[in-house]
Design an enzyme around this catalytic site. Structure first.
Site, PDB file in Angstrom:
ATOM      1  N   ARG A  52      10.349  -8.887   8.764  1.00 34.79           N
ATOM      2  CA  ARG A  52      10.146  -8.021   7.613  1.00 34.79           C
ATOM      3  C   ARG A  52       8.643  -7.843   7.381  1.00 34.79           C
ATOM      4  O   ARG A  52       7.914  -8.829   7.245  1.00 34.79           O
ATOM      5  CB  ARG A  52      10.800  -8.603   6.349  1.00 34.79           C
ATOM      6  CG  ARG A  52      12.323  -8.537   6.358  1.00 34.79           C
ATOM      7  CD  ARG A  52      12.815  -7.107   6.268  1.00 34.79           C
ATOM      8  NE  ARG A  52      14.269  -6.980   6.304  1.00 34.79           N
ATOM      9  CZ  ARG A  52      14.978  -6.729   7.391  1.00 34.79           C
ATOM     10  NH1 ARG A  52      14.359  -6.568   8.556  1.00 34.79           N
ATOM     11  NH2 ARG A  52      16.294  -6.620   7.326  1.00 34.79           N
ATOM     12  N   ARG A  79      -3.803  12.967  -4.679  1.00 37.87           N
ATOM     13  CA  ARG A  79      -3.301  11.764  -4.004  1.00 37.87           C
ATOM     14  C   ARG A  79      -3.261  12.041  -2.506  1.00 37.87           C
ATOM     15  O   ARG A  79      -2.420  12.794  -2.017  1.00 37.87           O
ATOM     16  CB  ARG A  79      -1.907  11.396  -4.531  1.00 37.87           C
ATOM     17  CG  ARG A  79      -1.910  10.940  -5.983  1.00 37.87           C
ATOM     18  CD  ARG A  79      -2.787   9.721  -6.184  1.00 37.87           C
ATOM     19  NE  ARG A  79      -2.675   9.174  -7.543  1.00 37.87           N
ATOM     20  CZ  ARG A  79      -3.369   8.123  -7.972  1.00 37.87           C
ATOM     21  NH1 ARG A  79      -4.244   7.521  -7.172  1.00 37.87           N
ATOM     22  NH2 ARG A  79      -3.207   7.685  -9.200  1.00 37.87           N
ATOM     23  N   LEU A  93      -5.180  -0.309 -11.503  1.00 38.58           N
ATOM     24  CA  LEU A  93      -4.901  -1.521 -10.742  1.00 38.58           C
ATOM     25  C   LEU A  93      -5.219  -2.776 -11.547  1.00 38.58           C
ATOM     26  O   LEU A  93      -6.131  -2.786 -12.384  1.00 38.58           O
ATOM     27  CB  LEU A  93      -5.743  -1.529  -9.464  1.00 38.58           C
ATOM     28  CG  LEU A  93      -5.470  -0.415  -8.456  1.00 38.58           C
ATOM     29  CD1 LEU A  93      -6.551  -0.409  -7.391  1.00 38.58           C
ATOM     30  CD2 LEU A  93      -4.090  -0.606  -7.827  1.00 38.58           C
ATOM     31  N   GLU A 112      -9.582   7.150 -18.370  1.00 40.30           N
ATOM     32  CA  GLU A 112      -8.999   8.290 -17.667  1.00 40.30           C
ATOM     33  C   GLU A 112      -8.710   9.467 -18.589  1.00 40.30           C
ATOM     34  O   GLU A 112      -8.809  10.621 -18.172  1.00 40.30           O
ATOM     35  CB  GLU A 112      -7.706   7.870 -16.954  1.00 40.30           C
ATOM     36  CG  GLU A 112      -7.937   6.931 -15.781  1.00 40.30           C
ATOM     37  CD  GLU A 112      -6.715   6.810 -14.884  1.00 40.30           C
ATOM     38  OE1 GLU A 112      -5.621   7.240 -15.299  1.00 40.30           O
ATOM     39  OE2 GLU A 112      -6.863   6.283 -13.776  1.00 40.30           O
ATOM     40  N   PRO A 130      10.502  -1.999  -3.629  1.00 38.65           N
ATOM     41  CA  PRO A 130      10.736  -3.404  -3.293  1.00 38.65           C
ATOM     42  C   PRO A 130      11.231  -3.641  -1.875  1.00 38.65           C
ATOM     43  O   PRO A 130      11.252  -4.786  -1.416  1.00 38.65           O
ATOM     44  CB  PRO A 130      11.796  -3.838  -4.315  1.00 38.65           C
ATOM     45  CG  PRO A 130      12.516  -2.571  -4.670  1.00 38.65           C
ATOM     46  CD  PRO A 130      11.472  -1.502  -4.630  1.00 38.65           C
ATOM     47  N   GLY A 131      11.625  -2.590  -1.174  1.00 42.19           N
ATOM     48  CA  GLY A 131      12.039  -2.763   0.205  1.00 42.19           C
ATOM     49  C   GLY A 131      10.875  -3.009   1.151  1.00 42.19           C
ATOM     50  O   GLY A 131      11.077  -3.476   2.278  1.00 42.19           O
ATOM     51  N   GLU A 135       4.455  -4.815  -5.022  1.00 40.45           N
ATOM     52  CA  GLU A 135       3.745  -4.260  -6.170  1.00 40.45           C
ATOM     53  C   GLU A 135       4.621  -4.287  -7.417  1.00 40.45           C
ATOM     54  O   GLU A 135       5.792  -3.925  -7.387  1.00 40.45           O
ATOM     55  CB  GLU A 135       3.318  -2.816  -5.912  1.00 40.45           C
ATOM     56  CG  GLU A 135       2.582  -2.211  -7.100  1.00 40.45           C
ATOM     57  CD  GLU A 135       2.228  -0.747  -6.928  1.00 40.45           C
ATOM     58  OE1 GLU A 135       1.535  -0.203  -7.804  1.00 40.45           O
ATOM     59  OE2 GLU A 135       2.646  -0.162  -5.913  1.00 40.45           O
ATOM     60  N   GLU A 161     -10.911  10.663  -9.177  1.00 39.94           N
ATOM     61  CA  GLU A 161     -10.934  10.760 -10.639  1.00 39.94           C
ATOM     62  C   GLU A 161     -11.963  11.761 -11.156  1.00 39.94           C
ATOM     63  O   GLU A 161     -12.097  11.929 -12.368  1.00 39.94           O
ATOM     64  CB  GLU A 161     -11.202   9.377 -11.239  1.00 39.94           C
ATOM     65  CG  GLU A 161     -10.112   8.358 -10.926  1.00 39.94           C
ATOM     66  CD  GLU A 161     -10.419   6.994 -11.498  1.00 39.94           C
ATOM     67  OE1 GLU A 161     -11.610   6.739 -11.800  1.00 39.94           O
ATOM     68  OE2 GLU A 161      -9.490   6.186 -11.647  1.00 39.94           O
TER      69      GLU A 161
END
Length: 214
Positions: A52, A79, A93, A112, A130-131, A135, A161
């Site tokens: 994994r 992005r 973050l 921001e 989650p796979g 995070e 930004e």
């Protein structure tokens, strides 16, 4: 299939760690690293070892800001991984050791979007992917908003930004945009829908701003 009988009261995420027989970290960056685990998992003949790949991420927070007119604050940001400009909620973050999550959220809303909030609540805790990644994102609800003059904000917007226009969208219109596929950012989509649901109960079920992460 498991022979265990489960009901609605059992639907609650819980920690669990399957046996890792070998692990390595081929990449480690500032925001995330990649870990390769060899994990013991159920197989046809008992137990087998399966590879994994795991993205180790420092985590983040998001802010759904709602004003007195029931409008949601969204900002636009480029992005690069998805080659799009997305309309998003303020987010950031967890890159300051020991910083309380709600303080990070306050900082991101100010830097921001240029706003401070009088009322903060915990809205959601989610694992976006989650796979493949660990995070964790906490999404806050911010209300009682006050705009802060730009000359009072000690923050320089650069790179992605540098150009982040802010638009106030009526909550019902934001919900429509989520279902219409006009919004794609996870924090914005989940946050907008959660706020719409929370409003129906008068925000009575929200957790305090410093609620622990389970």
């Amino acid at each position: 299939m498991s022979g265990e009988e489960l009901g609605p009261d059992d639907v609650r995420d819980r920690p669990e760690r399957w046996t890792v027989v070998e692990s390595s970290t081929p990449y480690k960056g500032r925001v995330f690293g990649v870990r390769v685990d060899q994990v013991e998992m159920p197989g046809g003949d008992g137990v087998e070892v399966v590879r994994r790949d795991v993205i180790e991420h420092i985590g983040s927070v998001g802010v759904i800001a709602v004003d007195a007119r029931d409008r949601v604050l969204l900002l636009r940001q480029y992005r690069h991984p998805v080659a799009r400009r997305l309309w998003e909620a303020p987010a950031g973050l967890r890159d300051v050791d020991g910083e309380p999550l709600h303080k990070l959220a306050e900082r991101e809303l100010l830097e921001e979007a240029g706003y401070r909030a009088e009322r903060w609540d915990t809205l959601l805790d989610v694992y976006p992917s989650p796979g493949m990644a660990d995070e964790r994102v906490r999404i806050f609800l911010a209300r009682g908003l006050t705009e802060v003059p730009a000359d009072q904000i000690d923050f320089e917007r650069i790179h992605e930004e540098a150009d982040m226009p802010v638009v106030w969208v009526p909550l019902e219109e934001a919900v429509r945009k989520v279902f219409a596929g006009e919004l794609h950012n996870m924090i914005a989509c989940m946050g907008v829908l959660a706020v719409r649901a929370a409003r129906d109960s008068g925000y009575a079920d929200l957790r305090p701003v410093d609620a622990p992460e389970h």
